[in-house]
Structures are given as C-alpha cells and as structure tokens.
Scaffold this motif. Structure first.
Motif, short mmCIF file in Angstrom:
data_model
loop_
_atom_site.label_atom_id
_atom_site.label_comp_id
_atom_site.label_asym_id
_atom_site.label_seq_id
_atom_site.Cartn_x
_atom_site.Cartn_y
_atom_site.Cartn_z
N HIS A 40 -1.98 3.71 5.38
CA HIS A 40 -2.15 2.38 5.96
C HIS A 40 -1.98 1.35 4.86
CE1 HIS A 40 -4.45 3.48 9.86
NE2 HIS A 40 -3.59 4.42 9.53
N VAL A 41 -1.19 0.32 5.14
CA VAL A 41 -0.92 -0.72 4.15
C VAL A 41 -0.92 -2.08 4.81
CG1 VAL A 41 0.46 0.74 2.61
CG2 VAL A 41 1.59 -0.50 4.45
N TRP A 42 -1.20 -3.09 4.01
CA TRP A 42 -1.00 -4.47 4.44
C TRP A 42 0.44 -4.84 4.11
CZ3 TRP A 42 -5.82 -7.40 2.19
CH2 TRP A 42 -6.95 -7.10 2.97
N LEU A 91 -10.16 -4.06 6.12
CA LEU A 91 -8.98 -3.25 5.83
C LEU A 91 -8.13 -2.93 7.06
CD1 LEU A 91 -10.46 -0.67 3.30
CD2 LEU A 91 -8.67 -2.35 2.83
N GLU A 92 -8.75 -2.71 8.20
CA GLU A 92 -8.04 -2.10 9.32
C GLU A 92 -7.94 -2.93 10.60
OE1 GLU A 92 -6.50 0.82 9.14
OE2 GLU A 92 -7.19 1.30 7.13
N SER A 93 -8.52 -4.12 10.66
CA SER A 93 -8.63 -4.79 11.96
C SER A 93 -7.32 -5.33 12.52
CB SER A 93 -9.67 -5.90 11.89
OG SER A 93 -9.24 -6.93 11.03
N ASP A 94 -6.42 -5.81 11.70
CA ASP A 94 -5.19 -6.43 12.21
C ASP A 94 -4.18 -6.53 11.08
OD1 ASP A 94 -3.55 -7.76 14.08
OD2 ASP A 94 -4.23 -9.72 13.36
N GLY A 95 -2.91 -6.55 11.43
CA GLY A 95 -1.87 -6.73 10.42
C GLY A 95 -1.72 -5.54 9.50
N VAL A 96 -1.94 -4.34 10.04
CA VAL A 96 -1.85 -3.13 9.24
C VAL A 96 -0.62 -2.34 9.69
CG1 VAL A 96 -3.01 -0.96 8.62
CG2 VAL A 96 -4.35 -3.05 8.96
N GLN A 154 8.71 5.99 -6.05
CA GLN A 154 9.32 5.99 -7.39
C GLN A 154 10.32 7.15 -7.48
OE1 GLN A 154 9.05 3.69 -9.51
NE2 GLN A 154 7.05 2.79 -9.40
N ARG A 155 9.98 8.25 -6.85
CA ARG A 155 10.82 9.44 -6.86
C ARG A 155 11.90 9.38 -5.78
NH1 ARG A 155 6.85 11.94 -6.43
NH2 ARG A 155 6.87 12.44 -4.24
N GLU A 156 11.53 8.94 -4.59
CA GLU A 156 12.44 8.87 -3.44
C GLU A 156 12.17 7.55 -2.71
OE1 GLU A 156 14.73 8.57 -0.61
OE2 GLU A 156 15.10 10.37 -1.79
N PRO A 157 13.05 6.55 -2.87
CA PRO A 157 12.77 5.21 -2.35
C PRO A 157 12.89 5.04 -0.84
CG PRO A 157 14.90 5.25 -3.42
CD PRO A 157 14.28 6.59 -3.65
N HIS A 158 13.41 6.03 -0.12
CA HIS A 158 13.48 5.91 1.34
C HIS A 158 12.10 6.12 1.96
CE1 HIS A 158 17.72 6.68 0.42
NE2 HIS A 158 17.95 5.97 1.51
N LEU A 159 11.77 5.29 2.92
CA LEU A 159 10.50 5.42 3.62
C LEU A 159 10.64 4.92 5.04
CD1 LEU A 159 9.10 2.35 3.90
CD2 LEU A 159 8.73 2.70 1.48
N TRP A 160 9.65 5.26 5.84
CA TRP A 160 9.53 4.74 7.20
C TRP A 160 8.33 3.80 7.23
CZ3 TRP A 160 12.99 5.46 11.01
CH2 TRP A 160 13.90 6.53 10.88
N LEU A 161 8.46 2.71 7.98
CA LEU A 161 7.35 1.79 8.15
C LEU A 161 7.17 1.52 9.63
CD1 LEU A 161 5.38 -0.04 6.38
CD2 LEU A 161 6.84 -1.91 7.16
N THR A 162 5.94 1.71 10.10
CA THR A 162 5.61 1.41 11.49
C THR A 162 4.70 0.20 11.50
OG1 THR A 162 5.76 3.75 12.07
CG2 THR A 162 4.64 2.29 13.64
N ARG A 163 5.16 -0.87 12.17
CA ARG A 163 4.36 -2.08 12.30
C ARG A 163 4.64 -2.69 13.66
NH1 ARG A 163 7.70 -6.94 10.27
NH2 ARG A 163 9.70 -5.92 10.03
N ASP A 164 3.61 -3.24 14.25
CA ASP A 164 3.73 -3.86 15.57
C ASP A 164 4.45 -2.95 16.56
OD1 ASP A 164 2.54 -6.15 14.43
OD2 ASP A 164 4.50 -6.89 13.76
N GLY A 165 4.16 -1.64 16.48
CA GLY A 165 4.73 -0.68 17.42
C GLY A 165 6.18 -0.28 17.15
#
Length: 143
Positions: free
Chosen positions: A53-55, A32-37, A79-90
């Motif tokens: 944490h998501v793939w 689940l957590e080793s890489d690409g998260v 579903q309620r509020e479609p705005h989000l933040w995503l942190t990937r690769d720093g």
C-alpha cells in the motif's frame, strides 16, 4: 443504596494507557489507509509478487510515489526491475518506475504528499522518519 464500585488506581491507570494506545493505533491506521491509497505490485528477487500500500500524488500529468526509505522492499524491487503494476481508484495500470535522486526528489515528493494528505501526512511524518524518502516517478509502460 448499593456499594460503589472502586477500582484500584493501578488498574485505572492501566486502562487509561490501553485506551490511549488503542486511540494511537486507530488514528495511525486511519491516517495511512483511509483514502487516496494505491497498491503497487512489484517482483521480488525470487520472482514472487510483492503488494504494498502506498500514497500517491499527481502533478502536471505525472504520477509520483514515495519510498519512505531506500531499504523498503518495493523500492528495492524496482531498482532491480522497474516494471510494476499500480492499482488506484479501481484501475490497474502498468508503469515503469523512475527514481528521482535526492535531495531534489525527496523535497518534491514530500511537498506533494503534504499538500494532498494534509494532517494525515503530518501525523505519519511525526511518527516515522521521512528524511530519507525517495521520490519515484511512474511512466506508463510501453505495450
């Protein structure tokens, strides 16, 4: 010569079961957590932040996430509020979430994650029911 250490069979069996359980938990954590998260940050109904944490997968310039089931908290949030933040690769970026209806979305995201994560994806799919997962396409949020 010294006397040999002899453990009762029940203690040996318990020790083996505990080692197996530890190996299972360790392998699952690695899968689940080793890489690409990535970390997706959404707003709960009460306005507080939720970090999950998501793939993720990218194809044809689009970024995709998978909600393992429709009841997942972060998916309910978007579903309620479609705005989000995503942190990937720093890098932290703002997106709009666009769920893709099943079965098309489910099959598409499952194929992308299977290709990207390989054995890790197969292991998680063995442990958890992924048949109800939902694909979420991320679109850069307007400034």
């Amino acid at each position: 010569m010294g006397e040999a250490l002899c453990l009762p069979p029940m203690k040996i069996a318990l020790f083996v079961v505990l080692l197996d359980l530890l190996a299972l938990v360790g392998f699952t954590y690695w899968a689940l957590e080793s890489d690409g998260v990535a970390v997706v940050e959404t707003a709960k109904a009460d306005g507080s932040a939720r970090s999950t944490h998501v793939w993720f997968a990218t194809t044809d310039g689009a970024l995709w996430l998978e909600a393992g089931k429709p009841e997942n908290g972060w998916f309910q949030d978007v579903q309620r509020e479609p705005h989000l933040w995503l942190t990937r690769d720093g890098q932290r970026e703002r997106f709009l979430a666009e769920p893709l209806p099943n079965p098309e979305g489910h099959e598409r995201v499952r194929a992308m994650l299977r290709e990207k994560y390989g054995l890790r994806d197969r292991w998680i799919a063995f442990l958890f029911d992924t048949s109800r997962s939902v694909a979420v396409r991320l679109v850069p949020a307007p400034e």
